[in-house]
Write a protein that holds these residues in place. Sequence first.
Motif, mmCIF file in Angstrom:
data_model
loop_
_atom_site.group_PDB
_atom_site.id
_atom_site.type_symbol
_atom_site.label_atom_id
_atom_site.label_comp_id
_atom_site.label_asym_id
_atom_site.label_seq_id
_atom_site.Cartn_x
_atom_site.Cartn_y
_atom_site.Cartn_z
ATOM 1 N N LEU A 129 0.588 -0.962 -0.080
ATOM 2 C CA LEU A 129 -0.347 0.033 -0.195
ATOM 3 C C LEU A 129 0.958 1.533 0.331
ATOM 4 O O LEU A 129 0.299 1.881 -0.366
ATOM 5 C CB LEU A 129 -1.062 0.002 1.872
ATOM 6 C CG LEU A 129 -1.755 -1.195 1.025
ATOM 7 C CD1 LEU A 129 -2.589 -1.179 2.465
ATOM 8 C CD2 LEU A 129 -2.246 -1.258 -0.390
ATOM 9 N N GLY A 130 1.985 1.112 1.052
ATOM 10 C CA GLY A 130 2.957 2.500 1.082
ATOM 11 C C GLY A 130 3.636 2.636 -0.259
ATOM 12 O O GLY A 130 3.485 3.410 -0.964
ATOM 13 N N VAL A 131 3.758 1.558 -1.085
ATOM 14 C CA VAL A 131 4.730 1.693 -2.028
ATOM 15 C C VAL A 131 3.607 2.325 -3.811
ATOM 16 O O VAL A 131 4.301 2.600 -4.264
ATOM 17 C CB VAL A 131 4.985 0.011 -2.737
ATOM 18 C CG1 VAL A 131 5.570 -0.109 -4.131
ATOM 19 C CG2 VAL A 131 6.246 -0.634 -1.922
ATOM 20 N N PHE A 132 2.363 1.588 -3.331
ATOM 21 C CA PHE A 132 2.055 2.003 -4.019
ATOM 22 C C PHE A 132 1.201 3.604 -3.850
ATOM 23 O O PHE A 132 1.029 4.385 -4.992
ATOM 24 C CB PHE A 132 0.097 1.692 -4.140
ATOM 25 C CG PHE A 132 -1.017 2.194 -4.756
ATOM 26 C CD1 PHE A 132 -1.066 1.869 -6.024
ATOM 27 C CD2 PHE A 132 -1.994 2.992 -4.249
ATOM 28 C CE1 PHE A 132 -2.189 2.766 -6.792
ATOM 29 C CE2 PHE A 132 -3.048 3.607 -4.755
ATOM 30 C CZ PHE A 132 -2.996 3.889 -5.749
ATOM 31 N N LEU A 133 1.017 4.123 -2.354
ATOM 32 C CA LEU A 133 1.111 5.357 -2.616
ATOM 33 C C LEU A 133 2.142 6.502 -3.109
ATOM 34 O O LEU A 133 1.814 7.521 -3.262
ATOM 35 C CB LEU A 133 0.844 5.986 -1.344
ATOM 36 C CG LEU A 133 -0.887 5.286 -1.028
ATOM 37 C CD1 LEU A 133 -1.002 6.154 0.314
ATOM 38 C CD2 LEU A 133 -1.931 6.412 -1.928
ATOM 39 N N THR A 134 3.198 5.727 -2.488
ATOM 40 C CA THR A 134 4.464 6.307 -3.331
ATOM 41 C C THR A 134 3.899 6.763 -5.175
ATOM 42 O O THR A 134 4.386 7.953 -5.406
ATOM 43 C CB THR A 134 5.879 5.823 -2.820
ATOM 44 O OG1 THR A 134 5.738 5.722 -2.152
ATOM 45 C CG2 THR A 134 7.310 6.077 -3.288
ATOM 46 N N ILE A 135 3.696 5.572 -5.464
ATOM 47 C CA ILE A 135 4.054 6.226 -7.299
ATOM 48 C C ILE A 135 3.249 6.677 -7.891
ATOM 49 O O ILE A 135 2.988 7.344 -8.430
ATOM 50 C CB ILE A 135 3.523 4.535 -8.056
ATOM 51 C CG1 ILE A 135 4.689 3.143 -7.646
ATOM 52 C CG2 ILE A 135 3.198 4.518 -8.745
ATOM 53 C CD1 ILE A 135 5.241 1.847 -7.398
ATOM 54 N N LEU A 136 1.778 6.763 -6.852
ATOM 55 C CA LEU A 136 0.363 7.458 -7.766
ATOM 56 C C LEU A 136 0.926 8.520 -7.343
ATOM 57 O O LEU A 136 1.025 9.580 -7.843
ATOM 58 C CB LEU A 136 -0.495 7.187 -6.203
ATOM 59 C CG LEU A 136 -1.715 7.835 -6.346
ATOM 60 C CD1 LEU A 136 -2.432 7.836 -7.747
ATOM 61 C CD2 LEU A 136 -2.287 7.340 -6.041
ATOM 62 N N SER A 137 1.897 9.378 -6.133
ATOM 63 C CA SER A 137 2.328 10.771 -5.171
ATOM 64 C C SER A 137 3.247 11.048 -6.364
ATOM 65 O O SER A 137 2.517 12.272 -7.573
ATOM 66 C CB SER A 137 2.838 10.925 -4.213
ATOM 67 O OG SER A 137 3.874 10.092 -4.183
ATOM 68 N N HIS A 138 3.833 10.447 -7.164
ATOM 69 C CA HIS A 138 4.852 10.522 -8.677
ATOM 70 C C HIS A 138 3.983 11.302 -9.820
ATOM 71 O O HIS A 138 3.860 11.962 -10.150
ATOM 72 C CB HIS A 138 6.186 9.832 -8.819
ATOM 73 C CG HIS A 138 7.212 9.838 -7.481
ATOM 74 N ND1 HIS A 138 7.366 8.570 -7.244
ATOM 75 C CD2 HIS A 138 7.446 10.559 -6.831
ATOM 76 C CE1 HIS A 138 8.573 9.032 -6.264
ATOM 77 N NE2 HIS A 138 8.220 9.958 -5.353
ATOM 78 N N LYS A 139 2.696 9.958 -10.106
ATOM 79 C CA LYS A 139 2.228 10.181 -11.236
ATOM 80 C C LYS A 139 1.076 11.680 -11.257
ATOM 81 O O LYS A 139 1.684 11.987 -12.214
ATOM 82 C CB LYS A 139 1.812 9.220 -11.635
ATOM 83 C CG LYS A 139 2.758 7.518 -11.973
ATOM 84 C CD LYS A 139 2.036 7.211 -12.911
ATOM 85 C CE LYS A 139 2.333 5.261 -12.973
ATOM 86 N NZ LYS A 139 4.227 5.852 -13.664
ATOM 87 N N ALA A 140 1.087 11.291 -10.130
ATOM 88 C CA ALA A 140 -0.160 12.546 -9.952
ATOM 89 C C ALA A 140 0.963 14.245 -10.133
ATOM 90 O O ALA A 140 -0.097 14.892 -10.445
ATOM 91 C CB ALA A 140 -1.115 12.375 -8.662
ATOM 92 N N GLU A 141 1.630 14.003 -9.415
ATOM 93 C CA GLU A 141 2.707 14.952 -9.868
ATOM 94 C C GLU A 141 3.395 15.743 -10.609
ATOM 95 O O GLU A 141 2.843 16.755 -10.790
ATOM 96 C CB GLU A 141 3.974 15.168 -8.378
ATOM 97 C CG GLU A 141 4.562 17.141 -8.279
ATOM 98 C CD GLU A 141 5.905 16.943 -7.206
ATOM 99 O OE1 GLU A 141 5.814 15.878 -6.648
ATOM 100 O OE2 GLU A 141 6.580 17.339 -7.716
#
Length: 209
Positions: A129-141
């Motif tokens: 879950l933490g890995v996913f949120l890190t990836i999501l925040s990079h892509k969102a930015e």
Amino acid sequence: TGTAVGIDLGVASLVTTSEGEHLANPRHLAACAERLAAAQRDLSRKKRGSARRRKAVARVAALHAKVRRQRLDGAHKAALALVGGYDVIVHEDLRIANLTRSASGTLAAPGVNVAAKSGLNRSILDAGLGVFLTILSHKAESAGRELIAVNPANTSRTCARCGHCAKENRVTQAEFRCVSCGHAAHADVNAATNILRAGLALRDAAEAA
Ligand SMILES: [Zn+2]
């Protein structure tokens, strides 16, 4: 302007959206995590310095690498789908969620009703879950999307239709039925709807201030 979505993070589906989509069903990951947990138990029984122990160590390492690859693959796909489809994405703040979750047991401190086996499995899956949120925040930015984190307290037991909050609303892991108004939904979709609402309320409050 634009579309907003709430997402519930979990083990059965990595991501469930308030629109009812289930992204990155980690069934393969769960099966792999199961094998990894078994391999780790097996390793713990091997005598230090033995050839069998060296073999067991190699097996654990290989399964760890496999879990990591599958986790990254699922996380990238789910994050891309979200960033491609929505302008505002609201998720649970995992630092708070993990505190709540620890009541049901972790690897370090299994809960009273949680067998060590399921605790270990759970921790392997939770790490994703933490890995996913890190990836999501990079892509969102990089895509210029807005990401909002909310306190997940009560999002899984509150009715998304009438707001009634009771643990009896949660019939099973997957099923939500409000004891007050009768609203029935997939439990994760109901939670994702509450998460979306909390995120939009936070955003309105920030804009008003
Ligand atoms: Zn209700």
